[in-house]
Write a protein that holds these residues in place. Structure first.
Motif, PDB file in Angstrom:
ATOM      1  N   LYS A   7       6.303  49.850   3.926  1.00 29.32           N
ATOM      2  CA  LYS A   7       6.603  48.445   3.622  1.00 29.32           C
ATOM      3  C   LYS A   7       5.336  47.594   3.552  1.00 29.32           C
ATOM      4  N   SER A   8       4.367  47.858   4.446  1.00 29.23           N
ATOM      5  CA  SER A   8       3.138  47.064   4.457  1.00 29.23           C
ATOM      6  C   SER A   8       2.045  47.833   5.177  1.00 29.23           C
ATOM      7  N   VAL A   9       0.801  47.367   4.995  1.00 29.21           N
ATOM      8  CA  VAL A   9      -0.329  48.005   5.668  1.00 29.21           C
ATOM      9  C   VAL A   9      -1.381  46.946   5.984  1.00 29.21           C
ATOM     10  N   PHE A  10      -2.014  47.103   7.146  1.00 26.80           N
ATOM     11  CA  PHE A  10      -3.168  46.287   7.501  1.00 26.80           C
ATOM     12  C   PHE A  10      -4.290  47.236   7.886  1.00 26.80           C
ATOM     13  N   ALA A  11      -5.473  47.013   7.336  1.00 27.04           N
ATOM     14  CA  ALA A  11      -6.599  47.901   7.619  1.00 27.04           C
ATOM     15  C   ALA A  11      -7.880  47.103   7.780  1.00 27.04           C
ATOM     16  N   THR A  12      -8.815  47.671   8.526  1.00 26.83           N
ATOM     17  CA  THR A  12     -10.131  47.077   8.671  1.00 26.83           C
ATOM     18  C   THR A  12     -11.164  48.185   8.729  1.00 26.83           C
ATOM     19  N   VAL A  13     -12.361  47.916   8.232  1.00 24.23           N
ATOM     20  CA  VAL A  13     -13.452  48.897   8.262  1.00 24.23           C
ATOM     21  C   VAL A  13     -14.711  48.233   8.811  1.00 24.23           C
ATOM     22  N   ARG A  14     -15.589  49.040   9.399  1.00 20.73           N
ATOM     23  CA  ARG A  14     -16.861  48.553   9.927  1.00 20.73           C
ATOM     24  C   ARG A  14     -17.915  49.660   9.798  1.00 20.73           C
ATOM     25  N   GLN A  15     -19.179  49.237   9.780  1.00 23.34           N
ATOM     26  CA  GLN A  15     -20.278  50.186   9.859  1.00 23.34           C
ATOM     27  C   GLN A  15     -20.398  50.675  11.306  1.00 23.34           C
ATOM     28  N   ALA A  16     -20.587  51.968  11.474  1.00 18.18           N
ATOM     29  CA  ALA A  16     -20.826  52.505  12.814  1.00 18.18           C
ATOM     30  C   ALA A  16     -22.283  52.240  13.201  1.00 18.18           C
ATOM     31  N   PRO A  17     -22.555  52.023  14.492  1.00 19.87           N
ATOM     32  CA  PRO A  17     -23.939  51.803  14.923  1.00 19.87           C
ATOM     33  C   PRO A  17     -24.847  52.959  14.503  1.00 19.87           C
ATOM     34  N   ILE A  32      -2.858  50.217  10.072  1.00 20.47           N
ATOM     35  CA  ILE A  32      -1.518  50.135  10.660  1.00 20.47           C
ATOM     36  C   ILE A  32      -0.535  50.058   9.511  1.00 20.47           C
ATOM     37  N   VAL A  33       0.350  51.051   9.425  1.00 18.40           N
ATOM     38  CA  VAL A  33       1.288  51.148   8.310  1.00 18.40           C
ATOM     39  C   VAL A  33       2.705  50.958   8.832  1.00 18.40           C
ATOM     40  N   ALA A  34       3.423  49.996   8.269  1.00 21.88           N
ATOM     41  CA  ALA A  34       4.797  49.712   8.700  1.00 21.88           C
ATOM     42  C   ALA A  34       5.789  50.369   7.757  1.00 21.88           C
ATOM     43  N   PHE A  35       6.749  51.085   8.352  1.00 24.17           N
ATOM     44  CA  PHE A  35       7.868  51.676   7.629  1.00 24.17           C
ATOM     45  C   PHE A  35       9.148  50.984   8.096  1.00 24.17           C
ATOM     46  N   ASP A  36      10.248  51.240   7.430  1.00 21.95           N
ATOM     47  CA  ASP A  36      11.517  50.633   7.836  1.00 21.95           C
ATOM     48  C   ASP A  36      11.876  50.969   9.274  1.00 21.95           C
ATOM     49  N   THR A  37      11.558  52.198   9.681  1.00 26.74           N
ATOM     50  CA  THR A  37      12.019  52.670  10.989  1.00 26.74           C
ATOM     51  C   THR A  37      10.917  52.765  12.035  1.00 26.74           C
ATOM     52  N   GLY A  38       9.684  52.381  11.697  1.00 25.50           N
ATOM     53  CA  GLY A  38       8.624  52.505  12.688  1.00 25.50           C
ATOM     54  C   GLY A  38       7.249  52.186  12.142  1.00 25.50           C
ATOM     55  N   ILE A  39       6.230  52.583  12.899  1.00 23.56           N
ATOM     56  CA  ILE A  39       4.847  52.231  12.595  1.00 23.56           C
ATOM     57  C   ILE A  39       3.949  53.463  12.736  1.00 23.56           C
ATOM     58  N   ALA A  40       3.004  53.597  11.800  1.00 27.21           N
ATOM     59  CA  ALA A  40       1.959  54.613  11.900  1.00 27.21           C
ATOM     60  C   ALA A  40       0.628  53.918  12.126  1.00 27.21           C
ATOM     61  N   THR A  41      -0.161  54.410  13.067  1.00 29.08           N
ATOM     62  CA  THR A  41      -1.511  53.896  13.300  1.00 29.08           C
ATOM     63  C   THR A  41      -2.502  55.031  13.066  1.00 29.08           C
ATOM     64  N   ALA A  48      -0.114  54.671  -2.794  1.00 23.78           N
ATOM     65  CA  ALA A  48       0.127  53.227  -2.667  1.00 23.78           C
ATOM     66  C   ALA A  48      -0.307  52.732  -1.287  1.00 23.78           C
ATOM     67  N   ILE A  49      -0.058  53.528  -0.248  1.00 29.80           N
ATOM     68  CA  ILE A  49      -0.499  53.159   1.103  1.00 29.80           C
ATOM     69  C   ILE A  49      -2.021  53.108   1.147  1.00 29.80           C
ATOM     70  N   CYS A  50      -2.649  54.124   0.568  1.00 32.58           N
ATOM     71  CA  CYS A  50      -4.105  54.219   0.555  1.00 32.58           C
ATOM     72  C   CYS A  50      -4.729  53.026  -0.163  1.00 32.58           C
ATOM     73  N   PHE A  51      -4.224  52.712  -1.356  1.00 34.20           N
ATOM     74  CA  PHE A  51      -4.757  51.580  -2.118  1.00 34.20           C
ATOM     75  C   PHE A  51      -4.494  50.261  -1.391  1.00 34.20           C
ATOM     76  N   GLY A  52      -3.305  50.158  -0.764  1.00 34.32           N
ATOM     77  CA  GLY A  52      -2.994  48.958   0.000  1.00 34.32           C
ATOM     78  C   GLY A  52      -3.939  48.779   1.172  1.00 34.32           C
ATOM     79  N   VAL A  64      -1.069  43.667   3.625  1.00 30.82           N
ATOM     80  CA  VAL A  64      -0.695  43.848   2.215  1.00 30.82           C
ATOM     81  C   VAL A  64       0.694  44.454   2.145  1.00 30.82           C
ATOM     82  N   ALA A  65       1.591  43.768   1.452  1.00 31.56           N
ATOM     83  CA  ALA A  65       2.935  44.296   1.232  1.00 31.56           C
ATOM     84  C   ALA A  65       2.862  45.380   0.169  1.00 31.56           C
ATOM     85  N   LEU A  66       3.667  46.415   0.344  1.00 38.56           N
ATOM     86  CA  LEU A  66       3.662  47.550  -0.585  1.00 38.56           C
ATOM     87  C   LEU A  66       4.973  47.540  -1.372  1.00 38.56           C
TER      88      LEU A  66
END
Length: 358
Positions: A222-232, A245-254, A341-345, A356-358
């Motif tokens: 349903k949606s995804v939120f992502a963030t990236v950073r440079q490692a030290p 963090i990926v949201a599905f109808d029945t739960g969440i994947a991190t 679609a999840i990856c691009f989102g 981002v809504a998918l």
């Protein structure tokens, strides 16, 4: 306050592990004659998998002819070296092509293979644009051609076993999937991969986005939120730290990635359902130590086999078996577009700093 409030781990008695066939799929009778288009580094593993399965590559093409000749000498000395893609696609005995180019040049090659009536295994990531992917899916469907994606992680022993346990209903409905990986991806310095800004979320992460998608039963996210950073201290340009963090109808994947980890590299995956928990831990791409915990207790499973090369046998084997059985392959391009679609989102979310809504 209730006296039952505590954070103590519950103990579980030993249980019997589910006996499930997690070996790579293969056709019963179909004899493949494979044409390989592009012969870069990854195709060494394709060829090793095909040799182990007893499948013939009868022709090679690469715009750098020496690469095609190298694969021929090492694996299939009787195979034909073609000067053009058209020459390879015109070989009547070829019934499936393995297209292992980078995605920016792959679309026209897939179209040509569709016109020639060959079944197709496309390297991942499938496409750079979802609409192009949808068009290719429709073209293949109209031509009666099977189009699958080399999402080889699906048949890594631990992912295949976990998916089979989920599908058996043993742990009930999945509510959460937690994946964490720390590894050293700095080997990409100086290669074409270093030019990919979202190297972790895109080229690497697609395997784990696809895994999470499959654990939730193939239902669209349903949606995804992502963030990236440079490692030290990281020595390459693309950010090597990422979380999604990926949201599905029945739960969440991190999903948590650290691609700049030089010490104690590890992968873990925990799937929690309404009736039980699955846990896989081990080396990166080889988390073959499995625990299955339900009301009956905890079963420990040590899986055999490896992502390289069981995963590669699995992608081609599933395509061949689907052709034999007259159905869509589990790793069909249409199915893969949902993972993509999840990856691009996730990439869009990281760039724009929003859900981002998918």
């Amino acid at each position: 306050m209730s006296s039952n409030y505590d954070l103590k781990a519950s103990s579980a008695r030993a249980a019997q592990a589910p006996e499930l066939d997690y070996s790579p799929p293969k056709p019963d009778k179909l004899v493949p004659k494979i044409g390989m288009i592009a012969c870069g580094g990854i195709t060494e593993h394709h060829c090793k998998a095909y040799v182990a399965a007893g499948w013939d590559v009868v022709a090679f093409y690469d715009r750098n002819k020496e690469k095609a000749e190298k694969r021929q000498r090492a694996f299939y000395p009787d195979a034909r070296i073609c000067d053009t893609v058209g020459e390879l696609l015109a070989i009547p005995e070829i019934n499936v092509v393995d297209i292992a180019t980078h995605p920016d040049v792959r679309g026209p090659l897939i179209e040509a293979a569709i016109r020639s009536g060959k079944h197709i295994l496309s390297q991942k990531p499938f496409v750079l644009d979802l609409k192009e992917g949808e068009r290719l899916v429709e073209s293949a469907r109209a031509a009666g051609v099977s189009l699958a994606v080399n999402q080889n992680g699906r048949w890594a022993p631990y992912f295949h076993y976990l998916r089979k346990v989920v599908r058996s209903g043993l742990i009930g409905e999945v509510g959460s999937v937690s994946i964490s990986i720390n590894w050293d991806h700095t080997w990409t310095a100086g290669t074409a991969f270093e030019s990919i800004h979202h190297l972790v979320l895109y080229d690497f992460g697609i395997h784990w986005f696809d895994a999470a998608f499959s654990f939730f039963g193939g239902a669209p996210a349903k949606s995804v939120f992502a963030t990236v950073r440079q490692a030290p201290g990281q020595p390459i340009k693309p950010p090597l730290l990422a979380t999604a963090i990926v949201a599905f109808d029945t739960g969440i994947a991190t999903l948590n990635f650290n691609g700049c980890s030089c010490f104690s590299q590890l992968e873990s995956c925990t799937i929690i359902g309404s009736k039980g928990t699955l846990r896989a831990v081990g080396g990166v791409c080889s988390a073959n130590a499995i625990e299955v915990t339900t009301e009956a207790g905890t079963a420990k499973v040590d899986l055999q086999g490896a992502w390289f090369h069981d995963g590669f046998r699995g992608t081609m084997g599933e395509l061949l078996r689907s052709v034999e059985q007259g159905r869509d392959p589990e790793n069909s391009a249409a199915d893969n577009l949902r993972s993509l679609a999840i990856c691009f989102g996730a990439m869009k979310s990281a760039d724009e700093g929003r859900i981002v809504a998918l």
